[in-house]
Motif scaffolding. Structure first.
Motif, PDB file in Angstrom:
ATOM      1  N   UNK A  35      71.592  -9.480 -15.563  1.00 48.47           N
ATOM      2  CA  UNK A  35      71.136  -8.337 -16.350  1.00 48.47           C
ATOM      3  C   UNK A  35      70.539  -8.795 -17.668  1.00 48.47           C
ATOM      4  N   UNK A  36      71.174  -9.757 -18.324  1.00 55.85           N
ATOM      5  CA  UNK A  36      70.661 -10.259 -19.591  1.00 55.85           C
ATOM      6  C   UNK A  36      69.303 -10.921 -19.413  1.00 55.85           C
ATOM      7  N   UNK A  37      69.126 -11.668 -18.324  1.00 55.57           N
ATOM      8  CA  UNK A  37      67.850 -12.327 -18.070  1.00 55.57           C
ATOM      9  C   UNK A  37      66.763 -11.306 -17.770  1.00 55.57           C
ATOM     10  N   UNK A  38      67.095 -10.257 -17.035  1.00 48.21           N
ATOM     11  CA  UNK A  38      66.105  -9.266 -16.634  1.00 48.21           C
ATOM     12  C   UNK A  38      65.732  -8.333 -17.774  1.00 48.21           C
ATOM     13  N   UNK A  39      66.633  -8.129 -18.719  1.00 47.37           N
ATOM     14  CA  UNK A  39      66.382  -7.186 -19.808  1.00 47.37           C
ATOM     15  C   UNK A  39      65.544  -7.851 -20.887  1.00 47.37           C
ATOM     16  N   UNK A  40      64.307  -7.435 -20.957  1.00 48.10           N
ATOM     17  CA  UNK A  40      63.416  -7.942 -21.984  1.00 48.10           C
ATOM     18  C   UNK A  40      63.605  -7.105 -23.247  1.00 48.10           C
ATOM     19  N   UNK A  41      63.404  -7.713 -24.411  1.00 48.03           N
ATOM     20  CA  UNK A  41      63.554  -6.930 -25.631  1.00 48.03           C
ATOM     21  C   UNK A  41      62.538  -5.788 -25.662  1.00 48.03           C
ATOM     22  N   UNK A  42      62.976  -4.657 -26.160  1.00 50.20           N
ATOM     23  CA  UNK A  42      62.138  -3.473 -26.211  1.00 50.20           C
ATOM     24  C   UNK A  42      61.436  -3.423 -27.567  1.00 50.20           C
ATOM     25  N   UNK A  43      60.121  -3.220 -27.546  1.00 45.55           N
ATOM     26  CA  UNK A  43      59.361  -3.053 -28.783  1.00 45.55           C
ATOM     27  C   UNK A  43      59.554  -1.621 -29.257  1.00 45.55           C
ATOM     28  N   UNK A  44      60.176  -1.454 -30.424  1.00 48.26           N
ATOM     29  CA  UNK A  44      60.441  -0.129 -30.965  1.00 48.26           C
ATOM     30  C   UNK A  44      59.642   0.081 -32.236  1.00 48.26           C
ATOM     31  N   UNK A  49      59.078   8.369 -28.871  1.00 45.93           N
ATOM     32  CA  UNK A  49      60.079   9.323 -28.394  1.00 45.93           C
ATOM     33  C   UNK A  49      61.204   8.571 -27.692  1.00 45.93           C
ATOM     34  N   UNK A  50      62.438   8.959 -27.973  1.00 45.48           N
ATOM     35  CA  UNK A  50      63.618   8.383 -27.329  1.00 45.48           C
ATOM     36  C   UNK A  50      64.076   9.365 -26.259  1.00 45.48           C
ATOM     37  N   UNK A  51      64.263   8.862 -25.052  1.00 44.21           N
ATOM     38  CA  UNK A  51      64.675   9.679 -23.918  1.00 44.21           C
ATOM     39  C   UNK A  51      66.077   9.287 -23.465  1.00 44.21           C
ATOM     40  N   UNK A  52      66.787  10.258 -22.895  1.00 44.46           N
ATOM     41  CA  UNK A  52      68.069   9.988 -22.238  1.00 44.46           C
ATOM     42  C   UNK A  52      67.774   9.496 -20.835  1.00 44.46           C
ATOM     43  N   UNK A  53      68.745   8.898 -20.190  1.00 47.55           N
ATOM     44  CA  UNK A  53      68.534   8.335 -18.849  1.00 47.55           C
ATOM     45  C   UNK A  53      68.208   9.416 -17.820  1.00 47.55           C
ATOM     46  N   UNK A  54      68.562  10.672 -18.096  1.00 37.38           N
ATOM     47  CA  UNK A  54      68.240  11.757 -17.164  1.00 37.38           C
ATOM     48  C   UNK A  54      66.829  12.300 -17.375  1.00 37.38           C
ATOM     49  N   UNK A  55      66.073  11.721 -18.324  1.00 32.82           N
ATOM     50  CA  UNK A  55      64.683  12.110 -18.543  1.00 32.82           C
ATOM     51  C   UNK A  55      64.467  13.087 -19.676  1.00 32.82           C
ATOM     52  N   UNK A  56      65.536  13.654 -20.217  1.00 33.55           N
ATOM     53  CA  UNK A  56      65.398  14.605 -21.311  1.00 33.55           C
ATOM     54  C   UNK A  56      65.043  13.888 -22.612  1.00 33.55           C
ATOM     55  N   UNK A  57      64.196  14.529 -23.408  1.00 34.69           N
ATOM     56  CA  UNK A  57      63.853  13.975 -24.716  1.00 34.69           C
ATOM     57  C   UNK A  57      65.032  14.167 -25.652  1.00 34.69           C
ATOM     58  N   UNK A  58      65.318  13.116 -26.428  1.00 35.43           N
ATOM     59  CA  UNK A  58      66.387  13.221 -27.427  1.00 35.43           C
ATOM     60  C   UNK A  58      65.766  13.534 -28.775  1.00 35.43           C
ATOM     61  N   UNK A  59      64.930  12.637 -29.285  1.00 35.44           N
ATOM     62  CA  UNK A  59      64.269  12.825 -30.580  1.00 35.44           C
ATOM     63  C   UNK A  59      63.301  11.679 -30.796  1.00 35.44           C
ATOM     64  N   UNK A  87      66.423   0.641 -23.308  1.00 36.87           N
ATOM     65  CA  UNK A  87      65.554  -0.142 -22.431  1.00 36.87           C
ATOM     66  C   UNK A  87      64.225   0.597 -22.308  1.00 36.87           C
ATOM     67  N   UNK A  88      63.270  -0.056 -21.673  1.00 35.15           N
ATOM     68  CA  UNK A  88      61.984   0.575 -21.429  1.00 35.15           C
ATOM     69  C   UNK A  88      61.876   0.862 -19.942  1.00 35.15           C
ATOM     70  N   UNK A  89      61.639   2.119 -19.608  1.00 36.98           N
ATOM     71  CA  UNK A  89      61.529   2.541 -18.219  1.00 36.98           C
ATOM     72  C   UNK A  89      60.214   3.307 -18.071  1.00 36.98           C
ATOM     73  N   UNK A  90      59.321   2.752 -17.264  1.00 38.98           N
ATOM     74  CA  UNK A  90      58.023   3.374 -17.007  1.00 38.98           C
ATOM     75  C   UNK A  90      57.286   3.706 -18.301  1.00 38.98           C
ATOM     76  N   UNK A  91      57.362   2.792 -19.252  1.00 44.90           N
ATOM     77  CA  UNK A  91      56.653   2.953 -20.516  1.00 44.90           C
ATOM     78  C   UNK A  91      57.348   3.838 -21.530  1.00 44.90           C
ATOM     79  N   UNK A  92      58.531   4.337 -21.216  1.00 48.04           N
ATOM     80  CA  UNK A  92      59.282   5.198 -22.129  1.00 48.04           C
ATOM     81  C   UNK A  92      60.489   4.447 -22.673  1.00 48.04           C
ATOM     82  N   UNK A  93      60.864   4.762 -23.910  1.00 48.09           N
ATOM     83  CA  UNK A  93      62.067   4.190 -24.515  1.00 48.09           C
ATOM     84  C   UNK A  93      63.238   5.070 -24.091  1.00 48.09           C
ATOM     85  N   UNK A  94      64.166   4.474 -23.333  1.00 43.33           N
ATOM     86  CA  UNK A  94      65.267   5.224 -22.730  1.00 43.33           C
ATOM     87  C   UNK A  94      66.589   4.629 -23.179  1.00 43.33           C
TER      88      UNK A  94
END
Length: 106
Positions: A35-44, A49-59, A87-94
């Motif tokens: 998991x550590x190897x696969x997780x690339x640092x996320x550019x923030x 927009x920050x999203x929850x894992x269920x797809x809802x926008x947080x803020x 993490x980054x999922x499909x171009x979104x910060x999640x």
């Protein structure tokens, strides 16, 4: 029902005695390393927009602190989201946290 519960408890104890805990520890460590190897640092950046894992926008991200943790304004409070949950999922910060969990963070 009590006999069944006793048998189930006994079977669980017997199973745990047969399977060494070292196997569980090695498996957990191996999964963590992959998991550590696969997780690339996320550019923030502020404004993303920050999203929850269920797809809802947080803020939107208000700013990123010195440790790299994104900070959002939620319910009138500045809340720091741990970078370990982001993490980054499909171009979104999640984040793996729900909106309620983020609201409870400090």
């Amino acid at each position: 029902m009590n006999k069944f519960a006793s048998l189930a408890a006994l079977a669980t104890v017997a199973t745990m005695a047969v399977v060494p805990t070292a196997v569980f520890a090695e498996t957990t460590q191996a999964v963590h390393e992959v998991t550590e190897e696969a997780a690339a640092p996320v550019e923030l950046n502020a404004g993303m927009m920050l999203y929850a894992s269920n797809g809802y926008r947080i803020a939107p991200i208000y700013r990123v602190n010195a440790e790299g943790n994104p900070q959002v304004i939620l319910n009138g409070r500045l809340v720091t989201v741990p970078i370990s949950t982001v993490s980054e999922v499909e171009g979104k910060v999640v984040t793996s946290l729900s909106k309620k969990e983020v609201a409870r963070a400090k």
